[in-house]
Design a protein around this motif. Sequence first.
Motif, PDB file in Angstrom:
ATOM      1  N   ASN A 324       0.874  -1.181   0.164  1.00 31.10           N
ATOM      2  CA  ASN A 324      -0.014  -0.181  -0.203  1.00 31.10           C
ATOM      3  C   ASN A 324       0.884   1.226  -0.090  1.00 31.10           C
ATOM      4  OD1 ASN A 324      -1.810   2.037   0.473  1.00 31.10           O
ATOM      5  ND2 ASN A 324      -3.196   0.972   1.821  1.00 31.10           N
ATOM      6  N   VAL A 325       1.016   1.787  -1.338  1.00 26.82           N
ATOM      7  CA  VAL A 325       1.964   3.112  -1.252  1.00 26.82           C
ATOM      8  C   VAL A 325       1.183   4.235  -0.503  1.00 26.82           C
ATOM      9  CG1 VAL A 325       3.049   4.693  -3.047  1.00 26.82           C
ATOM     10  CG2 VAL A 325       2.628   2.506  -3.508  1.00 26.82           C
ATOM     11  N   VAL A 326      -0.049   4.293  -0.374  1.00 21.22           N
ATOM     12  CA  VAL A 326      -0.564   5.166   0.459  1.00 21.22           C
ATOM     13  C   VAL A 326       0.021   5.175   1.840  1.00 21.22           C
ATOM     14  CG1 VAL A 326      -2.806   6.280   1.233  1.00 21.22           C
ATOM     15  CG2 VAL A 326      -2.534   5.395  -1.149  1.00 21.22           C
ATOM     16  N   VAL A 327      -0.148   4.020   2.534  1.00 20.84           N
ATOM     17  CA  VAL A 327       0.127   3.945   3.806  1.00 20.84           C
ATOM     18  C   VAL A 327       1.769   4.433   4.064  1.00 20.84           C
ATOM     19  CG1 VAL A 327       0.487   2.203   5.638  1.00 20.84           C
ATOM     20  CG2 VAL A 327      -1.388   2.309   4.225  1.00 20.84           C
ATOM     21  N   GLN A 328       2.459   3.925   3.020  1.00 21.40           N
ATOM     22  CA  GLN A 328       3.882   4.211   3.064  1.00 21.40           C
ATOM     23  C   GLN A 328       4.223   5.720   2.907  1.00 21.40           C
ATOM     24  OE1 GLN A 328       6.074   2.181  -0.198  1.00 21.40           O
ATOM     25  NE2 GLN A 328       4.920   0.350   0.089  1.00 21.40           N
ATOM     26  N   VAL A 329       3.481   6.261   2.104  1.00 24.36           N
ATOM     27  CA  VAL A 329       3.600   7.883   1.942  1.00 24.36           C
ATOM     28  C   VAL A 329       3.452   8.507   3.269  1.00 24.36           C
ATOM     29  CG1 VAL A 329       2.682   9.855   0.780  1.00 24.36           C
ATOM     30  CG2 VAL A 329       3.319   7.862  -0.557  1.00 24.36           C
ATOM     31  N   VAL A 330       2.021   8.013   3.797  1.00 25.24           N
ATOM     32  CA  VAL A 330       1.748   8.744   5.158  1.00 25.24           C
ATOM     33  C   VAL A 330       2.804   8.373   6.293  1.00 25.24           C
ATOM     34  CG1 VAL A 330       0.266   8.468   7.255  1.00 25.24           C
ATOM     35  CG2 VAL A 330      -0.609   8.405   4.948  1.00 25.24           C
ATOM     36  N   CYS A 331       3.467   7.430   6.251  1.00 31.24           N
ATOM     37  CA  CYS A 331       4.465   7.048   7.346  1.00 31.24           C
ATOM     38  C   CYS A 331       5.835   7.935   6.939  1.00 31.24           C
ATOM     39  CB  CYS A 331       4.927   5.687   7.269  1.00 31.24           C
ATOM     40  SG  CYS A 331       3.747   4.519   7.834  1.00 31.24           S
ATOM     41  N   ALA A 332       6.044   8.097   5.674  1.00 29.60           N
ATOM     42  CA  ALA A 332       7.056   9.223   5.218  1.00 29.60           C
ATOM     43  C   ALA A 332       6.755  10.525   5.673  1.00 29.60           C
ATOM     44  CB  ALA A 332       7.533   8.949   3.664  1.00 29.60           C
ATOM     45  N   VAL A 333       5.575  11.078   5.507  1.00 26.19           N
ATOM     46  CA  VAL A 333       5.294  12.523   5.739  1.00 26.19           C
ATOM     47  C   VAL A 333       5.622  12.348   7.322  1.00 26.19           C
ATOM     48  CG1 VAL A 333       3.235  14.011   6.006  1.00 26.19           C
ATOM     49  CG2 VAL A 333       3.588  12.822   3.794  1.00 26.19           C
ATOM     50  N   ALA A 349       7.970  25.546   7.275  1.00 23.62           N
ATOM     51  CA  ALA A 349       9.027  24.686   6.898  1.00 23.62           C
ATOM     52  C   ALA A 349       8.756  22.999   7.549  1.00 23.62           C
ATOM     53  CB  ALA A 349      10.349  24.852   7.369  1.00 23.62           C
ATOM     54  N   VAL A 350       7.794  23.124   8.438  1.00 22.04           N
ATOM     55  CA  VAL A 350       7.494  21.865   8.794  1.00 22.04           C
ATOM     56  C   VAL A 350       6.517  21.221   7.867  1.00 22.04           C
ATOM     57  CG1 VAL A 350       6.203  20.443  10.432  1.00 22.04           C
ATOM     58  CG2 VAL A 350       7.883  22.112  11.286  1.00 22.04           C
ATOM     59  N   VAL A 351       5.694  21.963   7.436  1.00 23.79           N
ATOM     60  CA  VAL A 351       4.610  21.618   6.292  1.00 23.79           C
ATOM     61  C   VAL A 351       5.344  21.143   5.003  1.00 23.79           C
ATOM     62  CG1 VAL A 351       2.567  22.084   5.164  1.00 23.79           C
ATOM     63  CG2 VAL A 351       2.657  22.861   7.657  1.00 23.79           C
ATOM     64  N   VAL A 352       6.262  22.087   4.673  1.00 25.81           N
ATOM     65  CA  VAL A 352       6.761  21.766   3.325  1.00 25.81           C
ATOM     66  C   VAL A 352       7.809  20.696   3.565  1.00 25.81           C
ATOM     67  CG1 VAL A 352       8.317  22.723   1.595  1.00 25.81           C
ATOM     68  CG2 VAL A 352       6.792  24.505   2.708  1.00 25.81           C
ATOM     69  N   ALA A 353       8.438  20.443   4.638  1.00 17.19           N
ATOM     70  CA  ALA A 353       9.297  19.187   4.900  1.00 17.19           C
ATOM     71  C   ALA A 353       8.218  17.980   4.656  1.00 17.19           C
ATOM     72  CB  ALA A 353      10.036  19.346   6.190  1.00 17.19           C
ATOM     73  N   GLY A 354       7.242  17.926   5.432  1.00 18.78           N
ATOM     74  CA  GLY A 354       6.063  16.841   5.245  1.00 18.78           C
ATOM     75  C   GLY A 354       5.771  16.397   3.885  1.00 18.78           C
ATOM     76  N   LEU A 355       5.429  17.425   3.085  1.00 14.86           N
ATOM     77  CA  LEU A 355       5.023  17.365   1.503  1.00 14.86           C
ATOM     78  C   LEU A 355       6.224  16.726   0.973  1.00 14.86           C
ATOM     79  CD1 LEU A 355       2.859  20.451   0.934  1.00 14.86           C
ATOM     80  CD2 LEU A 355       2.000  18.103   1.677  1.00 14.86           C
ATOM     81  N   ALA A 356       7.557  17.388   1.138  1.00 13.78           N
ATOM     82  CA  ALA A 356       8.729  16.792   0.436  1.00 13.78           C
ATOM     83  C   ALA A 356       9.063  15.294   0.656  1.00 13.78           C
ATOM     84  CB  ALA A 356       9.766  17.721   0.739  1.00 13.78           C
ATOM     85  N   GLY A 357       8.767  15.062   2.024  1.00  9.10           N
ATOM     86  CA  GLY A 357       9.051  13.698   2.356  1.00  9.10           C
ATOM     87  C   GLY A 357       8.267  12.812   1.601  1.00  9.10           C
ATOM     88  N   GLY A 358       6.867  12.919   1.731  1.00 10.60           N
ATOM     89  CA  GLY A 358       5.797  12.101   0.924  1.00 10.60           C
ATOM     90  C   GLY A 358       6.066  12.139  -0.593  1.00 10.60           C
ATOM     91  N   ALA A 359       6.440  13.511  -1.335  1.00 10.19           N
ATOM     92  CA  ALA A 359       6.932  13.385  -2.556  1.00 10.19           C
ATOM     93  C   ALA A 359       8.115  12.535  -2.955  1.00 10.19           C
ATOM     94  CB  ALA A 359       7.112  14.747  -2.975  1.00 10.19           C
ATOM     95  N   GLY A 360       9.121  12.602  -2.059  1.00 15.57           N
ATOM     96  CA  GLY A 360      10.423  11.886  -2.065  1.00 15.57           C
ATOM     97  C   GLY A 360      10.015  10.184  -2.306  1.00 15.57           C
ATOM     98  N   TRP A 361       9.199   9.927  -1.294  1.00 14.35           N
ATOM     99  CA  TRP A 361       8.924   8.445  -1.220  1.00 14.35           C
ATOM    100  C   TRP A 361       8.161   8.085  -2.357  1.00 14.35           C
ATOM    101  CZ3 TRP A 361      10.914   5.224   2.162  1.00 14.35           C
ATOM    102  CH2 TRP A 361      10.324   3.860   1.974  1.00 14.35           C
ATOM    103  N   VAL A 362       7.147   8.756  -2.879  1.00 15.93           N
ATOM    104  CA  VAL A 362       6.525   8.239  -4.110  1.00 15.93           C
ATOM    105  C   VAL A 362       7.502   8.433  -5.550  1.00 15.93           C
ATOM    106  CG1 VAL A 362       4.754   9.612  -5.996  1.00 15.93           C
ATOM    107  CG2 VAL A 362       4.184   9.496  -3.809  1.00 15.93           C
ATOM    108  N   VAL A 363       8.289   9.324  -5.383  1.00 13.10           N
ATOM    109  CA  VAL A 363       9.563   8.895  -6.538  1.00 13.10           C
ATOM    110  C   VAL A 363      10.234   7.832  -6.452  1.00 13.10           C
ATOM    111  CG1 VAL A 363      11.541  10.156  -7.369  1.00 13.10           C
ATOM    112  CG2 VAL A 363       9.638  11.661  -6.729  1.00 13.10           C
TER     113      VAL A 363
END
Length: 517
Positions: A324-333, A349-363
Amino acid sequence: MARTDRPTRPTTARASLPSLRASTRRALSPSGPPTDEIPIWTTPDGVDSVTAQAVIDLAMRAGVAMIATGAAAADVTATVLTLTKAYGLSSVHVDVTYTSVTVSYHRGPNADPITVMRIVRFRVQDYTRLERLRGLIVELAQDPVPVDEARVRFDSVITAPHPYRRWLVTVAGGALAAGAAGLVGGGPFIILLSFLTATVVGRVLAWLTGAGVAAFFAQCVGAAIPTAVATLVVVAQSAGLTFVGDVSPSLVVASGIVLLLSGLSVVGAAEDALEGYYVTAGARGFEVVVLSLGIAVGISVVLSLGKRLDYPIAISSQTMLSDNVVVQVVCAVIISVAFAVMSYATGTAVVVAGLAGGAGWVVLALAERTLELGAVTASATAALVIGFTARLVARRLTISALAVTTAAIVPLLPGRMAYEGISQLVTNPDGNGFAVGVPTLLQAFGLGLGLAAGVSLGTYFASLLVAKQQGVRPRPAAGATLPADPDPTATGSTAPVLSETSDLPAVADDTAGQGPS
């Protein structure tokens, strides 16, 4: 008499070529002075020695504060040069190492130089204070106030309280470990146990740091705690306790390793190396090696003790939380947000870091599953995307790009792989632990280098794009050799230079160096 009735035949003779001597003379003739001249002292700048000493002291304090809060060496250099130039000082030389900052003001051949060195006694990740310092430097560069007033404003910035309570930072450390446990396949019990263990580790590390214990031994203790908890889980399973169930205690150790690895300055070391600050990069890199060795020692001691007591910890075969990639992205965020809070980043910066972490895991997931790239290549690709986008977004939102990129790559850290290699070295029953464990540890090390290089390259490409949009040229790395300018009229150009790690322009007639310490 010459005959004129013969038809004229076309001649095959070539036009006369210039002589070899003339061609050589033209090739060797000078076309103008060098495009990137060596800085020299020309005329006095009119600043008296008392003012110069006050300005250098202020610039030194700003540089030390920035490197102590996590800034890169190039950013510190740009800050010091910007401050000194704003107050009229020219011919300033800056030397930044991981443990010291040196500023030398050359006042000409007939005056004594002013040289000051300060030692960086401690280093923490405090991105809120770092952003406040950058904001103050920008204000002083645009509107220089008297040095005494600037010193008061500087003191108010560095003595300002942290934006988060200590208990919130401790809870964030637990959330980071819980997210890491969920990311590598842990169930509800392991996630809860990882959370509680990480909170204990955070408090113990804070106490050890306050007591003056060396970072190496603190890492040993910090790594031993989750390993001991995992061993107790094995003991409980062997005793038949039903509340434990069939879980993998090794995931507790893996999540603890991610928590400890997240505080290492891998990204800063890679950025300093690409910027040309090799001494600082070497010091940061060696610190990473030493602290990682402390983690390995702490885990090895507990694993060896558990094996001697006949309670070995088996390595889990799970690497991700189902498919489940969605669950993985949530954990990364969750992991990225938690680390940003631990580093005292601002709310944006905290909000942007969370979005960047989720995007990085998708990539990362797309690179591994769709493109079928290797682990190192996929991780480096994800880190490159994170570094590129974070640099552009952080510039637009006026937040720290370093805070965003450092937090966003934490989910990609090879915690489980590092534990697997250490466990193979210690507990392999057939005696081949060295042959099996060392390649695993080298692969984990390669993943770390790939992450650091990807983030640095992404930041560099984003800096090139920003420089092109602003019509300035990027600041070259320290000690770099620039290619000759094909346009002779560009010689001596005073076009602004854009630093890759900050928006503060470096000054053409000032210099930055890297000492041999």
